[in-house]
Scaffold this active site. Structure first.
Site, short mmCIF file in Angstrom:
data_model
loop_
_atom_site.label_atom_id
_atom_site.label_comp_id
_atom_site.label_asym_id
_atom_site.label_seq_id
_atom_site.Cartn_x
_atom_site.Cartn_y
_atom_site.Cartn_z
CE LYS A 76 -15.93 53.49 65.18
NZ LYS A 76 -17.36 53.52 64.84
N GLY B 259 -20.78 61.04 58.24
CA GLY B 259 -21.76 61.64 59.21
C GLY B 259 -21.68 62.97 59.35
CB THR C 226 -18.85 63.91 64.40
OG1 THR C 226 -19.69 63.56 64.97
CG2 THR C 226 -17.64 62.32 64.02
N GLY C 227 -17.77 65.62 62.04
CA GLY C 227 -17.22 65.87 61.10
C GLY C 227 -15.29 67.32 61.30
CD GLU D 41 -19.82 62.93 50.41
OE1 GLU D 41 -21.17 62.85 50.62
OE2 GLU D 41 -19.94 62.77 49.34
CB CYS E 36 -27.51 62.23 54.56
SG CYS E 36 -26.55 61.40 53.26
CD GLU F 222 -28.78 65.76 59.37
OE1 GLU F 222 -27.58 65.52 60.37
OE2 GLU F 222 -28.59 64.71 57.98
P1 NDP Z 1 -22.02 60.65 63.64
O1 NDP Z 1 -20.93 62.13 62.83
O2 NDP Z 1 -22.48 60.28 64.97
O3 NDP Z 1 -20.75 59.57 63.84
C1 NDP Z 1 -20.29 59.45 62.08
C2 NDP Z 1 -19.43 58.07 62.31
O4 NDP Z 1 -18.03 58.72 62.83
C3 NDP Z 1 -19.13 56.99 63.57
O5 NDP Z 1 -18.93 55.86 62.95
C4 NDP Z 1 -19.11 57.36 64.75
O6 NDP Z 1 -19.08 56.12 65.60
C5 NDP Z 1 -17.52 58.18 64.52
N1 NDP Z 1 -17.12 59.47 65.26
C6 NDP Z 1 -18.03 58.98 66.41
N2 NDP Z 1 -17.03 60.24 66.86
C7 NDP Z 1 -15.53 60.15 66.38
C8 NDP Z 1 -14.78 60.77 66.39
N3 NDP Z 1 -14.11 61.51 67.56
N4 NDP Z 1 -12.99 60.62 65.71
C9 NDP Z 1 -13.91 59.40 64.52
N5 NDP Z 1 -15.09 59.35 64.50
C10 NDP Z 1 -15.70 60.13 65.24
O7 NDP Z 1 -22.91 60.51 62.46
P2 NDP Z 1 -24.22 59.67 62.74
O8 NDP Z 1 -23.48 57.81 62.12
O9 NDP Z 1 -25.61 59.25 63.87
O10 NDP Z 1 -24.91 59.48 61.51
C11 NDP Z 1 -25.90 61.01 61.02
C12 NDP Z 1 -24.64 62.00 60.38
O11 NDP Z 1 -24.30 61.64 59.15
C13 NDP Z 1 -26.50 62.92 59.87
O12 NDP Z 1 -25.65 64.08 60.04
C14 NDP Z 1 -25.94 62.75 58.39
O13 NDP Z 1 -26.63 64.06 57.41
C15 NDP Z 1 -24.59 62.21 58.10
N6 NDP Z 1 -24.73 61.26 57.05
C16 NDP Z 1 -23.97 62.03 55.78
C17 NDP Z 1 -24.33 61.34 54.49
C18 NDP Z 1 -23.72 62.11 53.09
O14 NDP Z 1 -23.55 60.98 52.05
N7 NDP Z 1 -23.85 63.41 53.00
C19 NDP Z 1 -24.78 60.01 54.43
C20 NDP Z 1 -25.26 59.25 55.82
C21 NDP Z 1 -25.20 60.02 56.94
P3 NDP Z 1 -19.90 55.53 66.70
O15 NDP Z 1 -21.26 55.89 65.93
O16 NDP Z 1 -19.11 54.35 67.15
O17 NDP Z 1 -20.32 56.76 67.82
#
Ligand code: NDP
Length: 484
Positions: free
Chosen positions: A178, A230, A234-235, A252, A288, A387
């Site tokens: 996803k 993410g 959201t996590g 992550e 990240c 962040e």
């Molecule tokens: P988000 O948390 O906004 O989204 C991450 C994913 O979760 C997307 O595919 C999103 O879909 C999906 N999502 C959103 N809501 C839900 C839900 N309720 N249930 C399940 N899935 C959901 O993060 P971003 O995409 O904005 O990425 C940025 C963040 O990710 C930063 O905090 C960054 O630090 C972190 N990150 C961490 C990494 C690591 O390895 N530690 C690597 C890369 C990024 P949609 O976008 O379609 O809403």
């Protein structure tokens, strides 16, 4: 039709007829460099996700019955298909995400490397023998979970689609990806590459919003293992939803990563590392592991900041398709506005904006922002705590090591840290005290395959990129054998 339009429509029209990509409604795909709509992606619903899970369960049973050698050979074949179209997929990511083309070519190469790395580990998903008595012993065996839901962030789309599928597939699971609704194109195209190679349903993608498609994956009882990349909020939502079904979840999450600069460093090298550690050239600072908090010893702070600002100002910003462009636009408007807000927050909190934080001259469209450097940053300010996930660097200063450690650890995150010093003792003592899952000593940004990556504190649960990740996609079953 522009190149960008062709690319987007090709990507969204190549799914097989029987995949859940045939959703009746769609979401627009916006090129962040031009703000133009270049295509659409399917907005998959809970029903679509349930259909994908059914196919994954069926395909996964066949996949798990293969020998690990056969699975890994097929994944290496998939890697060869990927390599054949790597440049094209890099361009897709650039158009979709705004990340510079050189960075996305790097991502495509790195994606292939991840597939090869995990394919080489296939035989390591094995158990143990535990002695007991002459006629009794225990053995453990590792089994795949069945279906793994892989939810990914928007900043490195192809790299995550490939790299984050590799370990669960090698372990014998089916994977449903996803991707972010903002950057789904290359994931769709990657999944298409597996057609006719992997059993149907073993590798699939659901697109659409996180609230619907992502959440449906987390809530589906047929997906016992969720791996999420993410943001922290959201996590948390994912953990809560998964708790209902007692799922194994790895996370992550975000970072607010310190780069610690001791007074004995080679200043030009450290300043250059501060810029490359921000990952501006790969993802416009949307990373990240961005080194977004510089913790610089007071005695060198002015010279370090001057050098940093000179390097930041020299970065070439522009159309991310340009080979020599180093910084592209941010990936989507909502995030662009969020990052612009942080520039105002920093100023209103009393920090000094030394450079950047503006729309670049001559770039009237697109989500562009000149990389910003703030000084006079108090550790309690929001720009020092939260962040931002964009091209904004805060410089803080310290005079003794205890104060530096307190600053470094004084945030909710604990993803990465960088320590710059010529003293092995200083480096090791600092590293031992830093609350971070990954520390670079005199380095930044890159890490070889096999080095575990994962966060402490609110930055996550679990590690990826290593043998531990592969084992994390298996369930260990213990068997007591009695010889009769
Ligand atoms: P988000 O948390 O906004 O989204 C991450 C994913 O979760 C997307 O595919 C999103 O879909 C999906 N999502 C959103 N809501 C839900 C839900 N309720 N249930 C399940 N899935 C959901 O993060 P971003 O995409 O904005 O990425 C940025 C963040 O990710 C930063 O905090 C960054 O630090 C972190 N990150 C961490 C990494 C690591 O390895 N530690 C690597 C890369 C990024 P949609 O976008 O379609 O809403």
């Amino acid at each position: 039709m522009t190149l960008a339009q062709q690319d987007a429509s090709a990507a969204s029209s190549t799914h097989r007829d029987d995949t859940p990509q045939q959703a009746s409604s769609t979401l627009p795909v916006i090129n962040p460099a031009t703000e133009e709509q270049i295509g659409t992606i399917p907005a998959n619903t809970t029903t679509d996700v349930a259909a994908a899970v059914e196919r994954a369960r069926e395909g996964g049973r066949e996949w798990a019955s293969y020998s690990w050698r056969r699975r890994c050979d097929l994944l290496l074949d998939l890697g060869r298909r990927l390599a054949d179209v790597a440049d094209d997929l890099a361009l897709t990511d650039t158009i979709d995400s705004g990340n510079p083309i050189s960075g996305m070519r790097h991502d495509a190469a790195r994606a292939g490397e991840e597939l090869r790395y995990f394919s080489g580990l296939g035989g390591e998903a094995k158990g143990d023998t535990i002695p007991w008595t002459a006629s009794q012993f225990g053995v453990t065996m590792r089994e795949p979970y069945g279906v793994v839901g892989r939810i990914t962030a928007y900043n490195h789309p192809l790299l995550y689609a490939v790299g984050k599928s590799a370990a669960p597939l090698v372990a014998g699971n089916a994977v449903i990806l996803k991707p972010s609704e903002h950057t789904s194109l290359s994931t769709i195209r990657f999944v298409d590459l597996a057609a006719g190679l992997l059993p149907e349903g073993v590798l699939s993608v659901v697109t659409g919003t996180g609230a619907e498609a992502g959440n449906a994956l987390v809530e589906h009882p047929g997906v016992p293992r969720i791996a999420f990349t993410g943001g922290v909020p959201t996590g948390r939502a994912v953990l809560r939803a998964a708790a209902e079904h007692i799922k194994h979840v790895s996370l992550e999450l975000g970072g607010k990563n310190p780069m610690v600069v001791f007074p004995d460093v080679d200043l030009p090298a450290a300043a250059a590392a501060a810029v490359s550690g921000m990952n501006l050239r790969r993802s416009t600072g949307q990373s990240c592991q961005s080194t977004s908090r510089m913790l610089v010893h007071t005695s060198i702070a002015q010279e370090f900041t001057d050098r940093l600002v000179t390097l930041v100002d020299a970065l070439r910003i522009g159309d991310p398709q340009g080979d020599d462009v180093e910084v592209g636009p941010l990936s989507f408007n909502e995030h662009y506005q969020r990052v612009l807000d942080y520039v105002e927050v920093g100023k209103s909190e009393g920090a000094t904006l030394v450079t950047g934080g503006k729309r670049p001259v001559g770039l009237d469209r697109g989500y562009y922002l000149t990389p910003a450097v703030f000084t006079d940053v108090d550790p309690r300010m929001r720009i020092a705590q939260e962040e931002i996930f964009g091209p904004i660097i805060s410089v803080l200063t310290w005079t003794d090591v205890d104060q530096m450690v307190e600053l470094a650890n004084g945030v909710e995150y604990g993803l990465t840290a960088n320590v710059w010093t010529r003293s092995l003792t200083s480096a090791f003592q600092a590293t031992q005290r830093l609350d971070a899952g990954m520390v670079w000593v005199n380095g930044e940004a890159t890490r070889p395959a096999g080095v575990p990556f994962g966060g402490f504190k609110h930055s996550g649960i679990g590690q990826e990129g290593s043998l531990g990740e592969l084992l994390g996609y298996t369930r260990e079953k213990s068997v007591i054998i009695n010889l009769v």
